[in-house]
Design an enzyme around this catalytic site. Sequence first.
Site, short mmCIF file in Angstrom:
data_model
loop_
_atom_site.label_atom_id
_atom_site.label_comp_id
_atom_site.label_asym_id
_atom_site.label_seq_id
_atom_site.Cartn_x
_atom_site.Cartn_y
_atom_site.Cartn_z
N GLY A 54 -1.96 -4.23 18.91
CA GLY A 54 -1.28 -2.95 18.71
C GLY A 54 -0.28 -2.65 19.83
O GLY A 54 0.35 -3.55 20.38
N SER A 55 -0.19 -1.39 20.17
CA SER A 55 0.86 -0.96 21.11
C SER A 55 0.67 -1.46 22.53
O SER A 55 1.60 -1.37 23.33
CB SER A 55 0.94 0.57 21.12
OG SER A 55 1.42 1.05 19.87
#
Length: 490
Positions: A215-216
């Site tokens: 993810g981020s």
Amino acid sequence: MIRYIRWCAYFCALLLAALLVNVARVQVWESAAAASNPANKRPAIQRYAERRGDILVDGRPVTGSRDSGQLLRYERTYRNGPLYAPVTGFSSQTYGTSFIERAEDRILAGTDPGLSAFPLWYELSRGRPPGGDAATTIRAAVQLAAYTGLGGKRGAVAAVEPATGRVLALVSSPSYDPSELSGTGARVKAAWARLNADPARPMLNRALRETYPPGSTFKIVTAAAALDSGVVADVDAPTETPDPYPLPGTSTLLPNASTGCADASMAEAVQWSCNTVMAKIGVRVGLRGMVEAARRFGFNDGGLYVPSWVSRSNFDTDMSPDQLALSAIGQFNTTATPLQMAMVAAAVANGGEVLSPYLVDRTTQADGSQVRRGDRRGLGRAMSPATALRLQELMVKVVEDGTGRNAAIPGATVGGKTGTAQHGVGNAGTPYAWFISWAKAQDAPFPAVAVAVVVEDASARRGDISGNSAAAPIARAVMQAALATPTRRR
């Protein structure tokens, strides 16, 4: 008459020679086959006839040996087994060994030549010296903070010392007690069957062997690639990115979970985790640049050992522009182990240099004399020192006034990055909550710890899952424990 006696003597000598040749054949050429024959119990009896050496944490044993009074005499015991299972692994008379128990088996079992100044004597006498010990880099307080923080939720924590690569904590949850597998018989077989059938997979070492979409948190890699390549020269300059962002060559619009991401700078995109800006930056860096940047951090390397092998973290090398955009924000086929993401945070904290993580600080003889020592070993430079310094500043903003406020520690400098990773068919799976971070004590010359936390948290409501709420508090507890118990220098 004398002639017949002479011929008889020749014949007896021939028989003796044949006997000696056959003995040599059995003892030398066929010894390996005989030793590996399942019907031969002597190697197992010999292996468990003596106490096994110990695995140490903070200089204290977390393993032991128990005299069972059976044919296979000594069984392995574990202190706080579930807490240290991802580190020690198991040593079973039925199912073999895993993790450090396997990687350092020759030291622990007493068969390593380095345990004696006269290894040939033990070879000839068919004996062996007492089992040696394996002292780990794990710090008990940091390990306990990680284990307690996860609180039985599915997930993992990896913490490393950025300047050396020492692994300070390695936790996988839910866990299991390796003592259940130590001996033989129906009880051990039942425990093995139960643990392997458990849908929570307690024997899976999620910190080393499971890969997740990061993810981020992967945006730190993308930001490093952009700065080093010159695609972004000013982190505070607007990027002219629309919100939502049309994925290149498609009609698909990429949204943001945060507001205010339209035309945001890269600094704001890291601080508030803007998908659109970082996806566009990844496309501008290009496939070759992103693949090379990911490789420098350790992605696509299948040869990492700590000393147990670590699953390969992946960044695809052949993608269309829209797939590259998603990969640049830690989605599509991008996957990483928690240890890999701890290495990403550690590279930023260590001025851009990536150190090989290691779990065994040293191995010793039974009397404490050193056999081998684990040392600092560089894997290369992930980014320039200037880029690392700039990313440190951006990660500090995330914690001080961004998406990672729950990781803040009074009196310490903390940098972090949140992540909420989508997965499953059509992103239908419950998102994974991520947080990577590093911490430096006040007035300390360099950061003391880098941490990666992932929480699968299948029991949480989807809307409540975020790196800041689910993972950052765990990382904060781990960093606090590391700052409170400095590593003892050798």
